[in-house]
Design a protein around this motif. Structure first.
Motif, short mmCIF file in Angstrom:
data_model
loop_
_atom_site.label_atom_id
_atom_site.label_comp_id
_atom_site.label_asym_id
_atom_site.label_seq_id
_atom_site.Cartn_x
_atom_site.Cartn_y
_atom_site.Cartn_z
N GLU A 165 0.81 -1.22 0.00
CA GLU A 165 0.00 0.00 0.00
C GLU A 165 0.84 1.27 0.00
OE1 GLU A 165 -3.89 -1.93 2.24
OE2 GLU A 165 -2.45 -0.75 3.40
N LYS A 166 2.12 1.19 0.36
CA LYS A 166 2.99 2.37 0.30
C LYS A 166 3.13 2.88 -1.12
CE LYS A 166 6.73 0.65 2.09
NZ LYS A 166 6.32 -0.76 2.23
N ARG A 167 2.99 2.00 -2.10
CA ARG A 167 3.14 2.39 -3.50
C ARG A 167 1.86 2.95 -4.11
NH1 ARG A 167 7.33 0.18 -6.57
NH2 ARG A 167 8.88 -1.01 -5.41
N CYS A 168 0.73 2.70 -3.48
CA CYS A 168 -0.57 3.05 -4.06
C CYS A 168 -0.78 4.56 -4.06
CB CYS A 168 -1.68 2.36 -3.28
SG CYS A 168 -3.34 2.71 -3.90
N THR A 169 -1.27 5.08 -5.19
CA THR A 169 -1.61 6.51 -5.29
C THR A 169 -3.12 6.72 -5.45
OG1 THR A 169 -1.18 6.45 -7.68
CG2 THR A 169 0.62 7.19 -6.25
N GLY A 170 -3.89 5.66 -5.30
CA GLY A 170 -5.34 5.81 -5.29
C GLY A 170 -6.00 6.02 -6.63
N CYS A 171 -5.39 5.58 -7.72
CA CYS A 171 -6.01 5.75 -9.04
C CYS A 171 -7.22 4.84 -9.21
CB CYS A 171 -5.00 5.51 -10.15
SG CYS A 171 -4.49 3.78 -10.31
N MET A 172 -7.29 3.76 -8.45
CA MET A 172 -8.41 2.79 -8.45
C MET A 172 -8.53 2.01 -9.75
SD MET A 172 -11.39 4.66 -6.22
CE MET A 172 -11.48 6.14 -7.23
N ASN A 173 -7.46 1.95 -10.55
CA ASN A 173 -7.50 1.15 -11.76
C ASN A 173 -7.75 -0.32 -11.45
OD1 ASN A 173 -7.03 3.39 -13.28
ND2 ASN A 173 -4.93 2.88 -13.84
N CYS A 174 -7.13 -0.80 -10.36
CA CYS A 174 -7.30 -2.20 -10.00
C CYS A 174 -8.75 -2.52 -9.68
CB CYS A 174 -6.40 -2.56 -8.82
SG CYS A 174 -6.67 -1.54 -7.34
N GLN A 175 -9.42 -1.61 -9.02
CA GLN A 175 -10.82 -1.80 -8.66
C GLN A 175 -11.70 -1.82 -9.91
OE1 GLN A 175 -12.20 0.65 -5.40
NE2 GLN A 175 -14.28 0.69 -6.18
N VAL A 176 -11.34 -1.02 -10.90
CA VAL A 176 -12.14 -0.91 -12.12
C VAL A 176 -12.05 -2.19 -12.96
CG1 VAL A 176 -12.35 0.30 -14.32
CG2 VAL A 176 -12.00 1.59 -12.22
N VAL A 177 -10.85 -2.74 -13.11
CA VAL A 177 -10.67 -3.88 -14.01
C VAL A 177 -11.04 -5.21 -13.37
CG1 VAL A 177 -8.88 -2.70 -15.31
CG2 VAL A 177 -8.23 -4.21 -13.41
N CYS A 178 -11.25 -5.24 -12.07
CA CYS A 178 -11.58 -6.48 -11.36
C CYS A 178 -13.05 -6.82 -11.58
CB CYS A 178 -11.26 -6.36 -9.87
SG CYS A 178 -11.58 -7.88 -8.95
N PHE A 179 -13.35 -7.74 -12.52
CA PHE A 179 -14.76 -7.99 -12.81
C PHE A 179 -15.47 -8.79 -11.71
CE2 PHE A 179 -12.41 -11.34 -15.03
CZ PHE A 179 -13.09 -12.50 -14.67
N PRO A 180 -14.79 -9.59 -10.87
CA PRO A 180 -15.52 -10.20 -9.74
C PRO A 180 -15.74 -9.21 -8.58
CG PRO A 180 -13.57 -11.51 -10.32
CD PRO A 180 -13.44 -10.18 -10.98
N LYS A 181 -15.21 -7.98 -8.73
CA LYS A 181 -15.33 -6.95 -7.69
C LYS A 181 -14.69 -7.41 -6.38
CE LYS A 181 -17.59 -4.53 -10.64
NZ LYS A 181 -16.89 -3.45 -11.39
N SER A 182 -13.49 -7.98 -6.50
CA SER A 182 -12.79 -8.52 -5.33
C SER A 182 -11.86 -7.50 -4.68
CB SER A 182 -11.97 -9.75 -5.74
OG SER A 182 -12.79 -10.71 -6.37
N ILE A 183 -11.64 -6.37 -5.33
CA ILE A 183 -10.71 -5.36 -4.81
C ILE A 183 -11.44 -4.04 -4.63
CG2 ILE A 183 -8.78 -3.87 -5.51
CD1 ILE A 183 -7.25 -6.21 -6.33
N LYS A 184 -11.15 -3.41 -3.52
CA LYS A 184 -11.71 -2.08 -3.24
C LYS A 184 -10.60 -1.22 -2.66
CE LYS A 184 -15.53 0.32 -0.97
NZ LYS A 184 -16.71 0.18 -0.08
N VAL A 185 -10.52 0.02 -3.12
CA VAL A 185 -9.50 0.96 -2.64
C VAL A 185 -10.19 2.07 -1.86
CG1 VAL A 185 -7.63 2.54 -3.30
CG2 VAL A 185 -8.04 0.46 -4.64
N VAL A 186 -9.77 2.29 -0.63
CA VAL A 186 -10.35 3.33 0.21
C VAL A 186 -9.24 4.20 0.80
CG1 VAL A 186 -12.40 2.00 0.80
CG2 VAL A 186 -10.36 1.80 2.23
N GLU A 187 -9.54 5.46 1.05
CA GLU A 187 -8.56 6.35 1.66
C GLU A 187 -8.38 5.97 3.13
OE1 GLU A 187 -8.88 10.54 1.02
OE2 GLU A 187 -9.97 10.28 -0.86
N GLN A 188 -7.14 5.73 3.51
CA GLN A 188 -6.84 5.36 4.89
C GLN A 188 -5.34 5.55 5.13
OE1 GLN A 188 -8.64 1.75 6.61
NE2 GLN A 188 -6.60 1.19 7.32
N ILE A 189 -5.00 6.38 6.09
CA ILE A 189 -3.60 6.66 6.40
C ILE A 189 -3.06 5.61 7.36
CG2 ILE A 189 -2.00 8.34 7.39
CD1 ILE A 189 -3.94 10.52 6.58
#
Length: 294
Positions: free
Chosen positions: A225-249
Protein backbone atom coordinates in the motif's frame (compact mmCIF):
# COMPACT_ATOMS: atom_id res chain seq x y z
CA UNK A 1 -1.88 55.30 -36.77
CA UNK A 2 -2.16 53.51 -33.45
CA UNK A 3 -0.27 50.27 -33.27
CA UNK A 4 -1.66 47.25 -31.50
CA UNK A 5 0.50 45.41 -29.02
CA UNK A 6 0.29 41.65 -29.24
CA UNK A 7 -0.03 39.95 -25.90
CA UNK A 8 0.67 36.22 -25.70
CA UNK A 9 -1.72 34.64 -23.23
CA UNK A 10 -0.47 31.79 -21.07
CA UNK A 11 -1.41 28.31 -22.28
CA UNK A 12 -4.69 27.00 -21.00
CA UNK A 13 -4.60 24.25 -18.35
CA UNK A 14 -5.12 20.77 -19.76
CA UNK A 15 -5.21 17.17 -18.57
CA UNK A 16 -2.94 15.01 -20.71
CA UNK A 17 -3.27 11.41 -21.87
CA UNK A 18 -1.67 9.98 -18.72
CA UNK A 19 -4.99 10.60 -16.96
CA UNK A 20 -6.62 7.32 -15.95
CA UNK A 21 -10.00 8.70 -17.01
CA UNK A 22 -8.69 8.82 -20.58
CA UNK A 23 -7.24 5.32 -20.41
CA UNK A 24 -9.99 3.29 -18.76
CA UNK A 25 -13.61 3.58 -19.83
CA UNK A 26 -15.01 2.76 -16.39
CA UNK A 27 -12.46 4.73 -14.36
CA UNK A 28 -13.65 5.94 -10.97
CA UNK A 29 -10.90 8.49 -10.33
CA UNK A 30 -12.23 11.96 -9.48
CA UNK A 31 -9.38 13.22 -7.29
CA UNK A 32 -8.93 16.49 -9.17
CA UNK A 33 -12.60 17.45 -9.23
CA UNK A 34 -13.11 16.71 -5.51
CA UNK A 35 -10.61 19.41 -4.51
CA UNK A 36 -11.54 22.00 -7.15
CA UNK A 37 -13.26 24.89 -5.32
CA UNK A 38 -14.96 26.23 -8.46
CA UNK A 39 -16.06 22.99 -10.20
CA UNK A 40 -13.88 23.74 -13.19
CA UNK A 41 -13.21 20.07 -14.04
CA UNK A 42 -15.75 17.97 -15.93
CA UNK A 43 -15.74 14.33 -17.03
CA UNK A 44 -17.08 12.69 -20.15
CA UNK A 45 -16.47 9.35 -21.83
CA UNK A 46 -12.68 8.83 -21.94
CA UNK A 47 -12.09 12.54 -21.52
CA UNK A 48 -11.50 15.19 -18.84
CA UNK A 49 -11.57 18.93 -19.39
CA UNK A 50 -10.67 22.03 -17.37
CA UNK A 51 -12.80 25.12 -17.90
CA UNK A 52 -10.21 27.86 -18.27
CA UNK A 53 -12.78 30.59 -17.58
CA UNK A 54 -13.57 29.13 -14.17
CA UNK A 55 -10.12 27.91 -13.17
CA UNK A 56 -8.14 30.45 -11.15
CA UNK A 57 -5.06 28.21 -10.88
CA UNK A 58 -5.19 27.50 -7.14
CA UNK A 59 -3.20 24.32 -7.84
CA UNK A 60 -5.17 22.03 -5.53
CA UNK A 61 -5.65 19.47 -8.30
CA UNK A 62 -1.88 19.18 -8.76
CA UNK A 63 -1.47 17.60 -5.33
CA UNK A 64 -4.18 14.94 -5.72
CA UNK A 65 -3.63 13.64 -9.26
CA UNK A 66 -2.29 10.07 -8.99
CA UNK A 67 -0.48 10.19 -12.34
CA UNK A 68 0.67 13.85 -12.68
CA UNK A 69 -1.58 14.39 -15.69
CA UNK A 70 -2.30 18.13 -15.23
CA UNK A 71 -0.35 20.64 -17.31
CA UNK A 72 -0.04 24.45 -17.47
CA UNK A 73 -0.91 25.02 -13.83
CA UNK A 74 1.85 25.99 -11.43
CA UNK A 75 1.75 25.42 -7.67
CA UNK A 76 1.05 28.59 -5.74
CA UNK A 77 4.14 30.41 -4.47
CA UNK A 78 3.95 30.87 -0.72
CA UNK A 79 5.98 32.76 1.88
CA UNK A 80 7.76 31.13 4.78
CA UNK A 81 10.16 32.16 7.51
CA UNK A 82 12.18 29.73 9.58
CA UNK A 83 9.76 26.81 10.08
CA UNK A 84 6.51 28.77 9.63
CA UNK A 85 4.31 29.43 6.62
CA UNK A 86 3.47 33.13 6.57
CA UNK A 87 -0.08 34.02 5.54
CA UNK A 88 -0.40 37.78 5.52
CA UNK A 89 -2.73 38.40 2.62
CA UNK A 90 -5.80 36.78 1.09
CA UNK A 91 -4.16 34.02 -0.95
CA UNK A 92 -5.67 30.72 -2.17
CA UNK A 93 -6.24 28.19 0.58
CA UNK A 94 -3.76 25.33 0.60
CA UNK A 95 -5.09 21.78 0.52
CA UNK A 96 -4.10 19.27 3.17
CA UNK A 97 -2.18 17.35 0.48
CA UNK A 98 -0.08 20.46 -0.25
CA UNK A 99 0.59 21.19 3.42
CA UNK A 100 1.76 17.62 4.00
CA UNK A 101 4.43 18.20 1.36
CA UNK A 102 5.45 21.51 3.00
CA UNK A 103 5.79 19.56 6.25
CA UNK A 104 8.48 17.28 4.86
CA UNK A 105 10.06 19.23 1.99
CA UNK A 106 10.67 22.45 3.96
CA UNK A 107 10.24 21.10 7.52
CA UNK A 108 7.39 23.56 8.14
CA UNK A 109 5.87 23.20 11.60
CA UNK A 110 3.25 25.93 11.80
CA UNK A 111 1.52 28.95 10.33
CA UNK A 112 1.91 32.63 11.04
CA UNK A 113 -1.42 34.16 10.08
CA UNK A 114 -2.66 37.71 10.09
CA UNK A 115 -5.60 37.79 12.51
CA UNK A 116 -8.38 38.65 10.00
CA UNK A 117 -7.53 35.49 7.98
CA UNK A 118 -7.45 32.96 10.81
CA UNK A 119 -11.09 31.83 10.46
CA UNK A 120 -10.44 30.93 6.84
CA UNK A 121 -7.36 28.79 7.56
CA UNK A 122 -8.25 27.25 10.92
CA UNK A 123 -10.35 24.31 9.55
CA UNK A 124 -7.52 23.34 7.18
CA UNK A 125 -4.98 23.44 10.00
CA UNK A 126 -7.22 21.29 12.22
CA UNK A 127 -7.63 18.62 9.52
CA UNK A 128 -3.90 18.67 8.81
CA UNK A 129 -3.05 18.08 12.47
CA UNK A 130 -5.38 15.09 12.61
CA UNK A 131 -3.47 13.48 9.75
CA UNK A 132 -0.09 14.40 11.24
CA UNK A 133 -1.13 12.82 14.52
CA UNK A 134 -1.98 9.57 12.70
CA UNK A 135 1.45 9.70 11.03
CA UNK A 136 3.09 10.34 14.43
CA UNK A 137 4.50 13.61 13.10
CA UNK A 138 4.80 16.93 15.00
CA UNK A 139 1.57 18.90 14.71
CA UNK A 140 1.55 22.46 13.40
CA UNK A 141 1.34 25.48 15.67
CA UNK A 142 -0.73 28.58 15.01
CA UNK A 143 0.88 31.99 15.47
CA UNK A 144 -1.46 34.99 15.24
CA UNK A 145 -0.05 38.36 14.23
CA UNK A 146 -1.51 41.77 13.65
CA UNK A 147 -1.97 42.68 9.97
CA UNK A 148 0.84 44.78 8.57
CA UNK A 149 0.00 48.48 8.22
CA UNK A 150 -0.35 49.75 4.68
CA UNK A 151 2.29 52.37 3.89
CA UNK A 152 2.13 53.96 0.48
CA UNK A 153 5.33 55.92 0.99
CA UNK A 154 7.54 55.39 -2.01
CA UNK A 155 10.77 55.39 -0.04
CA UNK A 156 9.45 52.77 2.37
CA UNK A 157 8.27 50.56 -0.50
CA UNK A 158 11.62 50.75 -2.25
CA UNK A 159 13.74 49.93 0.78
CA UNK A 160 11.36 47.72 2.74
CA UNK A 161 13.31 44.54 2.02
CA UNK A 162 16.52 46.10 3.31
CA UNK A 163 14.80 47.19 6.51
CA UNK A 164 13.42 43.72 7.20
CA UNK A 165 15.48 41.92 9.81
CA UNK A 166 14.32 38.53 8.53
CA UNK A 167 13.08 38.77 4.95
CA UNK A 168 10.50 36.19 3.93
CA UNK A 169 11.49 33.26 1.76
CA UNK A 170 9.40 32.40 -1.27
CA UNK A 171 8.87 28.97 -2.73
CA UNK A 172 6.56 26.17 -3.74
CA UNK A 173 6.55 22.45 -3.16
CA UNK A 174 6.63 19.36 -5.35
CA UNK A 175 3.28 18.29 -6.74
CA UNK A 176 1.56 14.95 -7.27
CA UNK A 177 0.88 11.98 -5.05
CA UNK A 178 4.13 10.37 -6.18
CA UNK A 179 6.04 13.31 -4.70
CA UNK A 180 4.24 12.86 -1.40
CA UNK A 181 4.95 9.15 -1.57
CA UNK A 182 8.67 9.85 -1.91
CA UNK A 183 8.63 12.20 1.08
CA UNK A 184 6.77 9.67 3.24
CA UNK A 185 8.32 6.40 1.98
CA UNK A 186 7.23 4.26 4.94
CA UNK A 187 3.62 5.42 5.13
CA UNK A 188 0.52 4.64 3.08
CA UNK A 189 -2.47 6.76 2.15
CA UNK A 190 -4.82 4.15 0.71
CA UNK A 191 -6.01 0.74 1.86
CA UNK A 192 -6.46 -2.01 -0.75
CA UNK A 193 -9.08 -4.50 0.39
CA UNK A 194 -8.92 -7.97 -1.16
CA UNK A 195 -11.79 -10.48 -0.98
CA UNK A 196 -10.14 -13.87 -1.47
CA UNK A 197 -13.51 -15.63 -1.60
CA UNK A 198 -14.40 -14.01 -4.91
CA UNK A 199 -10.92 -13.34 -6.36
CA UNK A 200 -10.08 -15.73 -9.24
CA UNK A 201 -6.39 -14.71 -9.47
CA UNK A 202 -6.70 -13.48 -13.05
CA UNK A 203 -3.89 -10.92 -12.38
CA UNK A 204 -5.69 -8.08 -14.22
CA UNK A 205 -5.22 -5.82 -11.18
CA UNK A 206 -1.45 -6.36 -11.16
CA UNK A 207 -1.15 -5.70 -14.89
CA UNK A 208 -3.03 -2.39 -14.73
CA UNK A 209 -1.22 -1.06 -11.63
CA UNK A 210 1.43 1.40 -12.87
CA UNK A 211 2.87 1.88 -9.37
CA UNK A 212 3.53 -1.78 -8.61
CA UNK A 213 1.30 -1.74 -5.56
CA UNK A 214 -0.03 -5.19 -6.55
CA UNK A 215 2.20 -8.02 -7.76
CA UNK A 216 1.17 -11.59 -8.54
CA UNK A 217 4.08 -13.94 -9.19
CA UNK A 218 5.93 -16.92 -7.77
CA UNK A 219 2.78 -18.10 -5.97
CA UNK A 220 2.57 -14.85 -4.00
CA UNK A 221 -0.09 -12.17 -4.18
CA UNK A 222 1.54 -9.06 -2.67
CA UNK A 223 -0.18 -5.78 -1.84
CA UNK A 224 2.20 -2.92 -1.00
CA UNK A 225 0.00 0.00 0.00
CA UNK A 226 2.99 2.37 0.30
CA UNK A 227 3.14 2.39 -3.50
CA UNK A 228 -0.57 3.05 -4.06
CA UNK A 229 -1.61 6.51 -5.29
CA UNK A 230 -5.34 5.81 -5.29
CA UNK A 231 -6.01 5.75 -9.04
CA UNK A 232 -8.41 2.79 -8.45
CA UNK A 233 -7.50 1.15 -11.76
CA UNK A 234 -7.30 -2.20 -10.00
CA UNK A 235 -10.82 -1.80 -8.66
CA UNK A 236 -12.14 -0.91 -12.12
CA UNK A 237 -10.67 -3.88 -14.01
CA UNK A 238 -11.58 -6.48 -11.36
CA UNK A 239 -14.76 -7.99 -12.81
CA UNK A 240 -15.52 -10.20 -9.74
CA UNK A 241 -15.33 -6.95 -7.69
CA UNK A 242 -12.79 -8.52 -5.33
CA UNK A 243 -10.71 -5.36 -4.81
CA UNK A 244 -11.71 -2.08 -3.24
CA UNK A 245 -9.50 0.96 -2.64
CA UNK A 246 -10.35 3.33 0.21
CA UNK A 247 -8.56 6.35 1.66
CA UNK A 248 -6.84 5.36 4.89
CA UNK A 249 -3.60 6.66 6.40
CA UNK A 250 -1.23 4.15 7.98
CA UNK A 251 2.13 4.73 9.65
CA UNK A 252 4.97 2.33 8.74
CA UNK A 253 2.86 0.34 6.31
CA UNK A 254 4.15 -3.14 5.49
CA UNK A 255 3.27 -5.27 2.43
CA UNK A 256 0.58 -7.92 2.80
CA UNK A 257 1.43 -11.36 1.41
CA UNK A 258 -1.06 -14.00 0.27
CA UNK A 259 -0.06 -17.44 -0.96
CA UNK A 260 -1.72 -19.22 -3.87
CA UNK A 261 -1.19 -22.59 -5.54
CA UNK A 262 -0.79 -24.06 -9.03
CA UNK A 263 -3.69 -26.31 -9.95
CA UNK A 264 -5.23 -28.17 -12.89
CA UNK A 265 -8.95 -28.38 -13.58
CA UNK A 266 -10.43 -31.91 -13.59
CA UNK A 267 -13.07 -30.89 -16.12
CA UNK A 268 -11.41 -28.71 -18.76
CA UNK A 269 -7.87 -29.88 -17.95
CA UNK A 270 -6.54 -26.30 -18.02
CA UNK A 271 -3.99 -25.00 -15.52
CA UNK A 272 -5.11 -22.27 -13.12
CA UNK A 273 -4.22 -20.59 -9.84
CA UNK A 274 -6.13 -21.37 -6.65
CA UNK A 275 -6.20 -20.16 -3.07
CA UNK A 276 -6.42 -23.73 -1.75
CA UNK A 277 -3.90 -26.50 -2.47
CA UNK A 278 -6.55 -29.13 -3.25
CA UNK A 279 -8.66 -27.14 -5.75
CA UNK A 280 -9.94 -29.30 -8.64
CA UNK A 281 -12.17 -26.93 -10.60
CA UNK A 282 -11.09 -23.72 -12.33
CA UNK A 283 -13.18 -20.55 -11.80
CA UNK A 284 -15.03 -21.00 -15.13
CA UNK A 285 -15.96 -24.61 -14.47
CA UNK A 286 -16.90 -23.74 -10.91
CA UNK A 287 -19.33 -21.13 -12.25
CA UNK A 288 -20.73 -23.62 -14.78
CA UNK A 289 -21.26 -26.13 -12.00
CA UNK A 290 -23.18 -23.57 -9.93
CA UNK A 291 -25.41 -22.85 -12.90
CA UNK A 292 -26.05 -26.57 -13.47
CA UNK A 293 -24.16 -26.82 -16.74
CA UNK A 294 -21.79 -29.50 -15.43
Amino acid sequence: MRRFIRVDLPPEPIINDKCVRKRLKQSLCDSCSKVCPVDAITFSLLNVEIDNERCFQCGNCLFTCPVDAIENISPHERSFQDNLLVINHDEPLASIEELLVWHRQYQIRGMKIAEPLVDKWLPILAQLNLQLKTLQEPIWQLVLVEPEPVDSGRRFMLFRQKLDEKPLNKGHVKTGLNARKQLYPQDSWFHIQLDKESCILCSACAKVCDEGAITIEDNRFIIDEKRCTGCMNCQVVCFPKSIKVVEQIAKNSTPTHYHYYDAQCDKCRLAFFAWEPNATLCPICTQHQKQGWL
